[in-house]
Design an enzyme around this catalytic site. Structure first.
Site, short mmCIF file in Angstrom:
data_model
loop_
_atom_site.label_atom_id
_atom_site.label_comp_id
_atom_site.label_asym_id
_atom_site.label_seq_id
_atom_site.Cartn_x
_atom_site.Cartn_y
_atom_site.Cartn_z
N GLY A 119 -1.64 8.87 10.93
CA GLY A 119 -1.66 10.43 11.12
C GLY A 119 -2.58 11.08 11.50
N CYS A 179 1.84 3.62 1.99
CA CYS A 179 2.90 3.77 2.95
C CYS A 179 3.89 2.75 3.56
CB CYS A 179 2.14 4.31 4.38
SG CYS A 179 1.35 5.99 3.81
N GLU A 216 2.88 -0.38 4.76
CA GLU A 216 2.98 -1.16 6.05
C GLU A 216 2.07 -2.27 5.77
OE1 GLU A 216 -0.59 1.52 6.43
OE2 GLU A 216 1.16 1.59 5.74
N ASN A 252 0.87 -0.95 -0.19
CA ASN A 252 -0.08 -0.02 0.05
C ASN A 252 0.96 1.34 -0.13
OD1 ASN A 252 0.93 -0.36 2.67
ND2 ASN A 252 -0.66 0.78 3.24
#
Length: 560
Positions: free
Chosen positions: A444, A290, A292, A288
């Site tokens: 975030g 980011c 992870e 994905n």
């Protein structure tokens, strides 16, 4: 465990997650819980509605952003991120682009591996022309992510190219070397200044302009190089990797570009596949946006995170309460998998076949500070090792319970699955409801709502501000001041990069998917430091690594 939102959390909540901007936090918790509990048997829905609502309202567990925003709103997509395959044909490339546009419209991000696309200049038999290569199509995908957005979300994307691809050096340089369009813009700007007789001289001025244009290339992409164990094993060899470079030379090119701008990152492809429970379904090639969650084609990440400080009071950590929340959170996310629906039918089929989850944590820095453990200490890593092991074990136990109650994931076959993720917890080999459960996401905005530090990151600085971005591009719509922390707490740039990697290693050891974490380096860090960090990351068993040298981009989300 205070349920009220702080002024900062309230601002974020109203901007991104409050239904119509009018819903309060209690209403949002109830809306999400009521919707997700629909996946439970009718006689148990009231009970699980209450349990889900309590853990969200108290902020012990917060679901991912798309779940918070969309559950019960009429929008059926509840997933943040997806992986789509890109095949080497016009039909494959543009078919994937169409699917990606649908995902963007519903607020999701997409990861791809472009390695199947033939290199630039290759002969195309059907048209007698030459192939434009993977980089040209990445730019097309990037533009699509900009023009199609939903709920103030950019079309976040991850582009991966394997180190074996002939265009790999071009790919590595792509975000730092001006593309032909931006190079023309810079030259035209200089010519226009000369024509008008304007005396704006000096190399620094144009360097800043060039850097600004470079930072604007592939604005919606994170990019990573897919590194194999074979490549890493040949770093000390003088044998050529491609026609002109040795493995060590390619690694230095990667590190040089990361030094310049933070891109590219590294994705250790073989490490990700070591933990692939369903190798009979295919090979994991992408993550994905980011990083992870490494995903099979058409899979999606179903995210949510546990708020660690909520389980701590001074020196007392409530392991029983944590176990209860882990079990509830796994059930909650599995219910989300059941209810989720996207406009792309292949995604719906793939996600339900494996039922992959992404249960993570946030607020680790807050927890360690409260327990007076320095982030870079052996004591902190020992505590985190126990914590990550405990969460992973309890998560798998709940998945086994759910398999007994509701059935194993459809692609489960005890004779074909890779049992490594179960075996490392010394658990009995029983059917499971999910192909993987734990993942450490950046968290975030949900971390801001919970008033804790994001993911497993240390505090960025003792006093810092955060730029909030909205819509397209890296444009800060608002800046919020983060709370100050004690001068005795070590911050990101007071912790050496080796200890950043050691903390990521601890969490990766017990995490099924992967760990999203930034390895912060000082502005004066060297290219050799970055190369050494890559080597340590691989030797430490990480699935990926992202290095950010302070100040290497003109725009930063966090600033001292």
């Amino acid at each position: 465990m205070e349920p009220e939102l702080s002024p900062t959390a309230e601002k974020i909540f109203k901007l991104k997650y409050s239904l119509g901007g009018k819903e309060d936090w209690e209403g949002a918790a109830a809306r999400v819980a009521l919707y997700v509990a629909q996946a439970e048997p009718e006689e148990e829905r009231l009970f699980y509605t209450s349990e889900f609502c309590r853990m969200i309202y108290e902020k012990s567990f917060l679901p991912g952003g798309r779940i918070l925003a969309n559950a019960g709103s009429g929008i059926k997509n509840l997933m943040n991120c997806f992986v789509l395959p890109v095949d080497d044909s016009r039909e494959g490339i543009y078919g994937t682009l169409k699917d990606a546009a649908e995902v963007f419209a519903w607020g999701g991000g997409v990861g791809y591996n472009f390695s199947r696309i033939r290199p630039e200049g290759s002969f195309v038999k059907t048209t007698k022309g030459k192939a434009s290569g993977p980089l040209s199509f990445m730019s097309l995908y990037d533009q699509t992510g900009e023009v199609i957005s939903q709920a103030s979300r950019r079309g976040a994307q991850m582009g991966i190219l394997n180190v074996e691809h002939p265009d790999i050096v071009k790919f590595i340089n792509f975000k730092n070397k001006l593309n032909s369009r931006n190079a023309r813009l810079l030259e035209e700007y200089k010519r226009n200044l000369d024509r008008k007789g304007l005396d704006i001289d000096g190399e620094p001025y144009f360097n800043i302009l060039a850097k600004t244009l470079a930072d604007d290339q592939l604005t919606h992409f994170n990019v990573s190089v897919g590194l194999s164990d074979a490549f890493m094993g040949q770093l000390d060899s003088d044998s050529p990797w491609d026609k002109t470079h040795t493995p060590a030379q390619i690694m230095r090119i990667i590190a040089t570009n990361a030094w310049l701008s933070g891109d590219p990152g590294i994705f250790f492809v073989d490490r990700a596949n070591d933990d692939n429970m369903v190798p009979h379904l295919g090979r994991i090639e992408a993550t994905n946006p980011c990083g992870e969650v490494p995903l099979l084609p058409y899979e999606a990440c179903c995210l949510g995170s546990i708020n660690l400080p909520n389980f701590n009071e001074g020196d007392i950590f409530d392991w029983n309460y944590l176990a209860r929340v882990v079990h509830l959170a796994v059930r909650f996310l599995d219910d989300v998998q059941e209810l989720n629906e996207t406009p792309v039918e292949k995604i719906n089929a793939a996600t339900r076949a494996t039922r992959r989850l992404g249960l993570g944590v946030m607020g680790l820095a807050d927890l360690l500070a409260e327990r007076k453990l320095s982030y870079d200490s052996d004591e902190a890593r020992e505590f985190c090792d126990t914590l990550a092991w405990f969460i992973g074990k309890e998560a798998w136990l709940e998945s086994m319970n759910l398999a007994e109650e509701k059935g194993a994931f459809p692609a489960f076959n005890p004779y074909e699955v890779n049992w490594k993720l179960i075996d490392k917890f010394n658990l009995e080999r029983r059917p499971v409801r999910n192909v993987a459960i734990t993942s450490i996401a950046p968290t975030g905005t949900i971390a801001l709502i919970a008033d804790v530090n994001s993911g497993i990151e240390p505090y960025f600085a003792h006093n810092y501000s955060r730029n909030l971005t909205e819509g397209v591009g890296n444009t800060a719509t608002e800046t919020i001041e983060q709370s100050s922390i004690s001068d005795t707490v070590k911050t990101a740039h007071e912790i050496n990069w080796q200890d950043h990697i050691k903390m990521q290693e601890v969490w990766q050891r017990w995490t099924d998917n992967a760990v999203s974490k930034t390895i912060n380096m000082h502005n004066n860090a060297s290219i050799d430091d970055i190369i050494n960090a890559y080597n340590l990351a691989w030797k430490s068993g990480l699935k990926g690594i992202t290095i950010y040298r302070d100040g290497s981009k003109l725009f930063q989300i966090l600033n001292k």
